[in-house]
Write a protein that holds these residues in place. Structure first.
Motif, PDB file in Angstrom:
ATOM      1  N   LEU A 378       0.828  -1.211   0.000  1.00 25.68           N
ATOM      2  CA  LEU A 378       0.000   0.000   0.000  1.00 25.68           C
ATOM      3  C   LEU A 378       0.857   1.253   0.000  1.00 25.68           C
ATOM      4  CD1 LEU A 378      -2.807  -1.064   2.530  1.00 25.68           C
ATOM      5  CD2 LEU A 378      -3.050  -0.722   0.064  1.00 25.68           C
ATOM      6  N   GLY A 379       1.950   1.205   0.791  1.00 23.60           N
ATOM      7  CA  GLY A 379       2.852   2.364   0.838  1.00 23.60           C
ATOM      8  C   GLY A 379       3.489   2.641  -0.509  1.00 23.60           C
ATOM      9  N   CYS A 380       3.946   1.562  -1.168  1.00 22.65           N
ATOM     10  CA  CYS A 380       4.569   1.722  -2.491  1.00 22.65           C
ATOM     11  C   CYS A 380       3.559   2.257  -3.501  1.00 22.65           C
ATOM     12  CB  CYS A 380       5.141   0.390  -2.970  1.00 22.65           C
ATOM     13  SG  CYS A 380       6.568  -0.179  -2.015  1.00 22.65           S
ATOM     14  N   SER A 381       2.313   1.722  -3.425  1.00 22.10           N
ATOM     15  CA  SER A 381       1.275   2.194  -4.341  1.00 22.10           C
ATOM     16  C   SER A 381       0.964   3.667  -4.103  1.00 22.10           C
ATOM     17  CB  SER A 381      -0.006   1.361  -4.168  1.00 22.10           C
ATOM     18  OG  SER A 381       0.250  -0.002  -4.422  1.00 22.10           O
ATOM     19  N   TRP A 382       0.876   4.042  -2.816  1.00 22.01           N
ATOM     20  CA  TRP A 382       0.565   5.440  -2.477  1.00 22.01           C
ATOM     21  C   TRP A 382       1.671   6.372  -2.980  1.00 22.01           C
ATOM     22  CZ3 TRP A 382       2.999   9.001   0.794  1.00 22.01           C
ATOM     23  CH2 TRP A 382       2.270  10.174   1.058  1.00 22.01           C
ATOM     24  N   ILE A 383       2.922   5.955  -2.794  1.00 22.22           N
ATOM     25  CA  ILE A 383       4.050   6.771  -3.263  1.00 22.22           C
ATOM     26  C   ILE A 383       4.029   6.879  -4.783  1.00 22.22           C
ATOM     27  CG2 ILE A 383       6.566   6.863  -3.444  1.00 22.22           C
ATOM     28  CD1 ILE A 383       6.689   5.556  -0.672  1.00 22.22           C
ATOM     29  N   TYR A 384       3.745   5.745  -5.467  1.00 20.36           N
ATOM     30  CA  TYR A 384       3.741   5.739  -6.926  1.00 20.36           C
ATOM     31  C   TYR A 384       2.668   6.681  -7.476  1.00 20.36           C
ATOM     32  CZ  TYR A 384       2.797   4.066 -11.654  1.00 20.36           C
ATOM     33  OH  TYR A 384       2.568   4.006 -12.996  1.00 20.36           O
ATOM     34  N   TYR A 385       1.433   6.525  -6.947  1.00 22.37           N
ATOM     35  CA  TYR A 385       0.361   7.391  -7.439  1.00 22.37           C
ATOM     36  C   TYR A 385       0.555   8.838  -7.019  1.00 22.37           C
ATOM     37  CZ  TYR A 385      -2.144   3.263  -8.996  1.00 22.37           C
ATOM     38  OH  TYR A 385      -2.499   2.119  -9.656  1.00 22.37           O
ATOM     39  N   GLY A 386       1.171   9.047  -5.846  1.00 16.78           N
ATOM     40  CA  GLY A 386       1.474  10.412  -5.421  1.00 16.78           C
ATOM     41  C   GLY A 386       2.456  11.087  -6.365  1.00 16.78           C
ATOM     42  N   LYS A 388       3.030  10.203  -9.459  1.00 16.29           N
ATOM     43  CA  LYS A 388       2.384  10.360 -10.758  1.00 16.29           C
ATOM     44  C   LYS A 388       1.463  11.589 -10.767  1.00 16.29           C
ATOM     45  CE  LYS A 388      -0.244   7.703 -14.173  1.00 16.29           C
ATOM     46  NZ  LYS A 388      -0.920   6.412 -14.437  1.00 16.29           N
ATOM     47  N   LYS A 389       0.686  11.770  -9.688  1.00  7.81           N
ATOM     48  CA  LYS A 389      -0.211  12.922  -9.587  1.00  7.81           C
ATOM     49  C   LYS A 389       0.574  14.230  -9.538  1.00  7.81           C
ATOM     50  CE  LYS A 389      -4.149  14.632  -6.940  1.00  7.81           C
ATOM     51  NZ  LYS A 389      -5.041  14.392  -5.777  1.00  7.81           N
ATOM     52  N   ARG A 390       1.696  14.202  -8.811  1.00  4.94           N
ATOM     53  CA  ARG A 390       2.523  15.400  -8.716  1.00  4.94           C
ATOM     54  C   ARG A 390       3.103  15.770 -10.082  1.00  4.94           C
ATOM     55  NH1 ARG A 390       7.841  15.999  -4.800  1.00  4.94           N
ATOM     56  NH2 ARG A 390       8.287  18.188  -5.276  1.00  4.94           N
TER      57      ARG A 390
END
Length: 571
Positions: A378-386, A388-390
């Motif tokens: 979940l942490g890796c996914s959150w960082i990845y999408y964060g 990407k959004k940034r």
């Protein structure tokens, strides 16, 4: 294995006997440590010399399968060798429960003297055993000689059959050791299911022109892995009387399905029946089931007149193999199988033996591991999408600045009262309005770009123009024109609601006119008939008035140099 010339200290046959003796000794040593399962019927010999004789074969009356004498093995003292097993006049070196018999087959020799007269030692071997076929996977038919041709004859599918092989050469200069392609040696594959064979070697010109280095023609059937051609064989093979050959054997001439319903069906308990494959001959074979070993052709009761009290396929004790249950486990043998149990003080958790009382610790450790893994994912996914959004946000900011967004905001603030309805749209608003620019929303296309029909969040229907290219050098002029266009308030001029600057090329949002373009009404026959001359004159007058307004009544004159009917809509 290469053939050995008999002119040396040890010939091919002697070498074969030595290798066979060594192999038998090694096999005997290994077998001594293994479990001995019965091979033959009760009161019957299960060996002849060094060769094991498993039922359905036997060495005396009542010890072999009574339906066919082909399974009789003559345990004689022929050729000065004690207890030499023979099938017909051929020595047997091995009998396999899997359906193979190794024999020594005779060499077909055709020799001549220097004047071309045939010698008396010419031979033509034959084998007539209907229950056996020549193994197509293990053997090949070979002819050796420089003035040689050979035939192999037999019965195939109930009919006579012959194949031949030709070998020629004038001298030994072109002969290549290891090659059997027709120069001094030729070889051919044997067809499947061939029985009752005979073969012979012949000469074209009685070896008259090659006698000095090759006085004989040779033909033989030999195991594929036992022969590699050498030019020395052109003379030495006349000293080799026999060669190793493999026969396939099976029971009867019926399939398993037919044989199982007859009284002479031979497969014992804990065994399976299998038909011969690939047309290698009629009949069937028996095989012990998984977890069992022994002779599958033996079974309970009275067999061929002999009382027999136990099936040939008997349970294997897998627990004799210490590697079956490693670690803190003990092996428990079962009929046809086995299972592993934990030793005292241990029990199984997830197929692993652990000390009793430690289950909670293991489950807790497993639970923590799973939770940690989920948190990590979940942490890796959150960082990845964060990230990407940034990246998307930064790209939008870049386009906004690149397209003059700050200048437009400044101009809008300077004209706040006169431009209250003008709006800077976000990319998300326009994507939602056009259903992500769905093709069904397209109103028109051209060299300038594409116009989409959109519905804003307040249900206002708009036309969104998505241009193909933009000119970065004209950004300031574009912003000034935007300010002017948003101030236009004329009933015959389409109103510009605003724009979006967060894309590579700015998007323009216009008032949506429902009745189509003037071009449609003029060129469509059904619509043009509704345009009277009075209406056409009125449209022309209003267009002229709108152009006059743009040319002279706006704060900055807008000169329209490309007036087309496709750009005028009917309100």
């Amino acid at each position: 294995m290469l053939f050995w010339e008999s002119s040396g200290a040890m010939g091919f046959h002697s070498m074969l006997v030595l290798v066979t003796w060594v192999g038998v000794m090694l096999t005997a040593i290994m077998a001594a440590a293994a479990i001995a399962y019965p091979l033959a019927l009760p009161n019957c010999s299960d060996s002849c010399g060094d060769v094991k004789i498993p039922y359905p074969f036997g060495t005396s009356e009542g010890c072999y399968r009574k339906e066919s004498r082909d399974f009789f093995i003559n345990c004689s003292k022929s050729y000065g060798q004690p207890d030499q097993p023979m099938t017909g006049n051929l020595p047997v070196t091995n009998i396999s429960i899997e359906g193979e018999m190794d024999i020594m087959m005779y060499n077909a020799i055709n020799c001549y003297n220097q004047s071309g007269t045939p010698l008396s030692n010419n031979t033509e071997p034959w084998l007539q055993v209907p229950s056996f076929t020549v193994s197509v996977t293990k053997n090949k038919f070979v002819a050796v000689g420089c003035d040689t041709y050979a035939y192999l004859n037999g019965i195939l599918n109930g009919k006579g059959f012959s194949i031949g092989c030709l070998s020629r050469c004038n001298d030994t200069s072109n002969i290549v050791d290891g090659s059997c392609s027709g120069i001094g040696c030729c070889q051919i594959d044997i067809p499947e299911g061939l029985t009752d064979i005979d073969f012979a070697a012949y000469s074209f010109k009685n070896h008259s022109y090659v006698w000095s280095f090759n006085p004989c023609s040779f033909a033989f059937i030999i195991q594929k892995d036992e022969f590699s051609f050498s030019s020395a064989y052109l003379t030495s093979l006349q000293n080799n009387e026999t060669f190793p050959m493999v026969l396939d054997w099976a029971i009867g001439n019926e399939t398993c399905k037919v044989a199982q319903n007859k009284g002479n069906y031979i497969c014992g308990g804990n065994s399976t029946c299998s038909d011969l494959k690939n047309g290698s001959g009629p009949g069937y074979r028996c095989k012990c089931k998984k977890g069992y070993d022994g002779n599958p052709y033996l079974k309970d009761g009275c067999q061929d007149g002999n009382p027999y009290l136990k099936d040939g396929c008997q349970d294997i004790d897998e627990c004799n193999d210490k590697s079956k249950c490693p670690g803190k486990q003990i092996c428990v043998n079962e009929v046809g199988s086995y299972h592993c149990s934990c030793i005292k003080g241990y029990h199984k958790v997830e197929e692993v033996c652990v000390p009793r009382g430690s289950s909670l610790t293991i489950y807790l450790a497993v639970g923590i591991s799973i939770i940690s893994l989920l948190v990590l994912l979940l942490g890796c996914s959150w960082i990845y999408y964060g990230l990407k959004k940034r990246k998307i946000i930064k790209l939008k900011e870049k386009f906004f600045h690149q397209n003059g967004g700050l200048l437009l905001k400044q101009q809008l603030s300077n004209h706040q009262k006169s431009m209250e309805t003008t709006k800077i749209f976000t990319t998300e608003e326009l994507k939602k309005a056009t259903n992500n620019y769905d093709e069904s929303r397209v109103l028109g296309q051209g060299g300038y770009g594409t116009v989409y029909r959109g519905v804003l969040s307040d249900n206002t229907v708009v036309a969104i123009k998505k241009s193909k290219i933009g000119d970065q050098s004209q950004i300031e002029q574009f912003i000034n024109e935007m300010i002017v266009l948003t101030q236009i308030n004329h009933r015959n001029v389409v109103k510009l609601f605003g724009c979006c600057l967060e894309t590579e090329v700015p998007l323009l949002v216009y008032e949506f006119i429902t009745n189509g373009t003037l071009s449609n009404h003029v060129h469509d026959k059904s619509l043009s008939s509704l345009l009277s001359w009075e209406k056409r004159l009125k449209i022309a007058t209003e267009i002229a008035g709108a152009l006059a307004y743009l040319h002279s009544s706006t704060s900055m004159s807008i000169i329209h140099r490309d007036v087309k009917t496709a750009e005028y809509t009917i309100g």
